[in-house]
Design a protein around this motif. Structure first.
Motif, PDB file in Angstrom:
ATOM      1  N   ARG A   1     -15.923  89.612  11.582  1.00 17.60           N
ATOM      2  CA  ARG A   1     -14.450  89.093  11.880  1.00 17.60           C
ATOM      3  C   ARG A   1     -14.759  88.729  13.271  1.00 17.60           C
ATOM      4  O   ARG A   1     -15.540  88.759  13.845  1.00 17.60           O
ATOM      5  CB  ARG A   1     -13.593  90.150  11.677  1.00 17.60           C
ATOM      6  CG  ARG A   1     -13.811  91.838  12.147  1.00 17.60           C
ATOM      7  CD  ARG A   1     -13.919  92.077  13.466  1.00 17.60           C
ATOM      8  NE  ARG A   1     -14.551  93.376  13.713  1.00 17.60           N
ATOM      9  CZ  ARG A   1     -14.736  93.571  15.123  1.00 17.60           C
ATOM     10  NH1 ARG A   1     -14.720  92.771  16.158  1.00 17.60           N
ATOM     11  NH2 ARG A   1     -15.449  94.764  15.274  1.00 17.60           N
TER      12      ARG A   1
ATOM     13  N   GLU B   1     -12.977  88.877  22.612  1.00 18.09           N
ATOM     14  CA  GLU B   1     -13.709  87.628  22.610  1.00 18.09           C
ATOM     15  C   GLU B   1     -12.925  86.520  22.075  1.00 18.09           C
ATOM     16  O   GLU B   1     -12.883  85.363  22.846  1.00 18.09           O
ATOM     17  CB  GLU B   1     -15.165  87.690  21.929  1.00 18.09           C
ATOM     18  CG  GLU B   1     -16.349  88.356  22.491  1.00 18.09           C
ATOM     19  CD  GLU B   1     -16.361  89.867  22.093  1.00 18.09           C
ATOM     20  OE1 GLU B   1     -15.250  90.385  21.778  1.00 18.09           O
ATOM     21  OE2 GLU B   1     -17.327  90.209  21.928  1.00 18.09           O
TER      22      GLU B   1
ATOM     23  N   GLY C   1     -14.135  88.779  17.423  1.00 23.06           N
ATOM     24  CA  GLY C   1     -14.279  89.826  18.205  1.00 23.06           C
ATOM     25  C   GLY C   1     -13.007  90.097  18.946  1.00 23.06           C
ATOM     26  O   GLY C   1     -12.251  89.144  19.111  1.00 23.06           O
ATOM     27  N   ASP C   2     -12.858  91.204  19.508  1.00 22.28           N
ATOM     28  CA  ASP C   2     -11.623  91.481  20.408  1.00 22.28           C
ATOM     29  C   ASP C   2     -12.416  92.040  21.702  1.00 22.28           C
ATOM     30  O   ASP C   2     -13.082  93.106  21.681  1.00 22.28           O
ATOM     31  CB  ASP C   2     -10.550  92.303  19.707  1.00 22.28           C
ATOM     32  CG  ASP C   2      -9.166  92.286  20.461  1.00 22.28           C
ATOM     33  OD1 ASP C   2      -9.070  91.291  21.515  1.00 22.28           O
ATOM     34  OD2 ASP C   2      -8.381  93.002  19.991  1.00 22.28           O
TER      35      ASP C   2
ATOM     36  N   ASP D   1     -18.336  90.270  26.434  1.00 24.99           N
ATOM     37  CA  ASP D   1     -17.329  91.080  26.476  1.00 24.99           C
ATOM     38  C   ASP D   1     -17.656  91.980  27.610  1.00 24.99           C
ATOM     39  O   ASP D   1     -18.700  92.142  28.338  1.00 24.99           O
ATOM     40  CB  ASP D   1     -17.421  91.978  25.110  1.00 24.99           C
ATOM     41  CG  ASP D   1     -16.510  92.880  24.978  1.00 24.99           C
ATOM     42  OD1 ASP D   1     -15.349  93.004  25.863  1.00 24.99           O
ATOM     43  OD2 ASP D   1     -16.462  93.582  24.013  1.00 24.99           O
TER      44      ASP D   1
ATOM     45  N   TYR E   1     -19.601  87.590  13.451  1.00 29.84           N
ATOM     46  CA  TYR E   1     -19.858  88.010  14.702  1.00 29.84           C
ATOM     47  C   TYR E   1     -21.293  88.745  14.860  1.00 29.84           C
ATOM     48  O   TYR E   1     -21.555  89.574  14.286  1.00 29.84           O
ATOM     49  CB  TYR E   1     -18.721  89.016  15.077  1.00 29.84           C
ATOM     50  CG  TYR E   1     -18.811  89.837  16.279  1.00 29.84           C
ATOM     51  CD1 TYR E   1     -17.897  89.821  17.203  1.00 29.84           C
ATOM     52  CD2 TYR E   1     -19.891  90.526  16.714  1.00 29.84           C
ATOM     53  CE1 TYR E   1     -17.696  90.213  18.674  1.00 29.84           C
ATOM     54  CE2 TYR E   1     -19.829  91.135  17.945  1.00 29.84           C
ATOM     55  CZ  TYR E   1     -18.678  91.070  18.831  1.00 29.84           C
ATOM     56  OH  TYR E   1     -18.890  91.789  20.051  1.00 29.84           O
TER      57      TYR E   1
ATOM     58  N   ASN F   1     -20.287  91.866  13.330  1.00 32.02           N
ATOM     59  CA  ASN F   1     -19.101  92.301  12.813  1.00 32.02           C
ATOM     60  C   ASN F   1     -18.921  91.284  11.868  1.00 32.02           C
ATOM     61  O   ASN F   1     -19.198  90.166  11.868  1.00 32.02           O
ATOM     62  CB  ASN F   1     -18.104  92.327  13.954  1.00 32.02           C
ATOM     63  CG  ASN F   1     -18.417  93.417  14.768  1.00 32.02           C
ATOM     64  OD1 ASN F   1     -18.852  94.580  14.293  1.00 32.02           O
ATOM     65  ND2 ASN F   1     -18.093  93.266  16.123  1.00 32.02           N
TER      66      ASN F   1
HETATM   67  N1  GLY Z   1     -15.686  93.123  21.238  1.00 33.61           N
HETATM   68  C1  GLY Z   1     -16.369  93.864  20.470  1.00 33.61           C
HETATM   69  C2  GLY Z   1     -15.721  93.849  18.804  1.00 33.61           C
HETATM   70  O1  GLY Z   1     -14.976  93.035  18.721  1.00 33.61           O
HETATM   71  O2  GLY Z   1     -16.313  94.579  18.193  1.00 33.61           O
END
Ligand code: GLY
Length: 427
Positions: free
Chosen positions: A287, A292, A289-290, A212, A269, A285
């Motif tokens: 769930r 990713e 990732g965002d 990221d 995650y 995390n």
């Molecule tokens: N890229 C970090 C997140 O999804 O928390």
């Protein structure tokens, strides 16, 4: 199958896009979704924290599988509610999701299970936290215990910055109740990578590693954001290192949670830092990732519906999960003012010029106005491309970015620069 995807960002658009490729899927709904998903999914105006509303929708509409994108509904217990009504849902239950919901829980858990992470202390009183940081060595990382939209971790370099951060989090409560406890931990040097894994609570299948880009500006400058872009795979996580991550981090995490009676199913995650003493966990995390997910799912060769279904049925067929031998890059385009604020309602030009076999635009903060796409949030879209080489993926992604424009558009020009610097052979 009829599938409901919960969430409205680029991550959820990527999930919808991948699910839509499965011949097992007849219909996808997205709640609350976004306008970019409307081609593949019917948009349902139910917010992610309206757990009863979502469960009632799933029951009324004969939904066969619900997939949850963001952490909030998971930590609030959406899986427990759905399961109590006999509805099939993909993700960890409330107790397992605490691995993200409480940093203090996650750190205590890692210490107990010998999972490598930075040394830390947990504080419930701001007086004690202030006392500690007055004489501590620097830099340090100070983290709000609860959910803080990715903004709850602050690196501090001296006692004054530490005092201001403790007061912001615990006294001013800039992150609300998330700041009722605090974790202070050592700052670790190394390269950060993301390794996510599918797990049925027993078996673990790591996904391709990704990196990221958290800061708003090129060269990792400026404030932290939700993520300004990503690429996958990384050349940091070699085959041997991935084996070590599975054996020393992913499997002990899933087994440790199971030993506590918190069976973890879904996507786990791990935000890792690769130090000269090996990989260490910066954060869990509960769930995908965002951003990713916007680079990892385009590299998945297998049917995502089958993976989700196998996990819900309790047997993940790890060997059946196949990845493309290719590279993927995502460049996030953000609104002026992001991350502090964001302009909305600005017309977006050129989105229609980007769709091709190798390039896809995942929507996040977009809406429709006067027949056009307009901005509707901080992170507006993620431009993702896939190619047989990283060089090709980078070039295609930026070619596509150059076709899109809106007033105040911000993006990083250096997504993947580290991979370029790290190894020419990788390109
Ligand atoms: N890229 C970090 C997140 O999804 O928390």
């Amino acid at each position: 199958m009829k599938i409901l995807v919960v969430g409205k960002g680029g991550r959820e658009h990527a999930i919808v896009w991948k699910l839509a490729q499965s011949d097992k899927v007849n219909k996808i709904y997205a709640a609350p979704g976004n306008v970019g998903m409307a081609e593949q999914a019917e948009i349902v105006p139910i917010e992610v924290e309206d757990l009863d509303g979502l469960a009632n929708f799933a029951a009324r509409n004969g939904i066969d599988l619900t997939v949850v994108g963001p952490e909030l509904p998971l930590t609030l217990g959406i899986v427990d509610i759905f399961e109590s009504k006999g509805l099939r849902i993909f993700g960890p239950n409330k107790e397992a999701a605490e691995i993200e919901g409480s940093k203090a829980f996650a750190k205590d858990f890692m210490q107990k299970h010998h999972i490598p992470t930075a040394r830390f202390k947990v504080f419930e009183s701001h007086f004690e936290a202030l006392d500690f940081v007055r004489t501590a060595g620097f830099p340090l990382v100070i983290k709000a215990d609860g959910l803080a939209a990715g903004k709850g971790a602050v690196i501090v370099n001296n006692p004054d910055e530490a005092k201001a951060t403790v007061e912001n989090i615990m006294v001013e409560r800039v992150f609300g109740e998330a700041g009722s406890r605090l974790v202070v931990e050592d700052f670790l040097e190394g390269e950060e990578v993301t390794v996510m894994a599918f797990t049925d609570g027993e078996r673990v299948a790591p996904m391709i590693s990704a990196q990221d880009h958290k800061r708003i500006g090129d060269g990792d400058t400026g404030p932290n954001t939700g993520g300004m872009g990503a690429y996958a795979p990384t050349n940091i996580v070699t085959e041997n290192l991935m084996k070590q991550i599975v054996e020393e981090i992913l499997e002990p995490t899933v087994n440790g949670l199971a030993a506590m009676g918190r069976i973890y199913t879904g996507v786990l995650y791990t935000g890792l830092i690769i130090t000269d003493r090996g990989p260490k966990v910066l954060e869990y995390n509960c769930r995908f990732g965002d951003p990713e997910t916007q680079v990892v799912l385009p590299l998945l060769d297998s049917d995502l519906v089958e993976i989700f279904s196998d996990i819900i049925e309790g047997y993940l067929n790890v060997k059946e999960i196949k990845w493309k031998d290719a590279s993927s890059v995502c460049v996030v385009l953000a609104s002026r003012g992001y991350p502090a604020s964001s302009e909305k309602g600005i017309p977006i030009e050129g989105l229609e010029n980007c769709e091709s076999d190798n390039c896809v635009v995942f929507h996040a903060g977009t809406a429709r106005g006067s027949g056009k796409y307009i901005t509707a949030g901080g992170r507006v879209v993620g431009v993702t491309s896939v190619d047989s080489t990283m060089k090709g993926a980078l070039e295609r992604a930026y070619e596509c970015v150059d076709r899109i424009s809106f007033d105040g558009m911000q993006f990083r020009r250096d997504i993947g620069r580290k991979v370029r610097n790290l190894s020419n052979s990788f390109l």
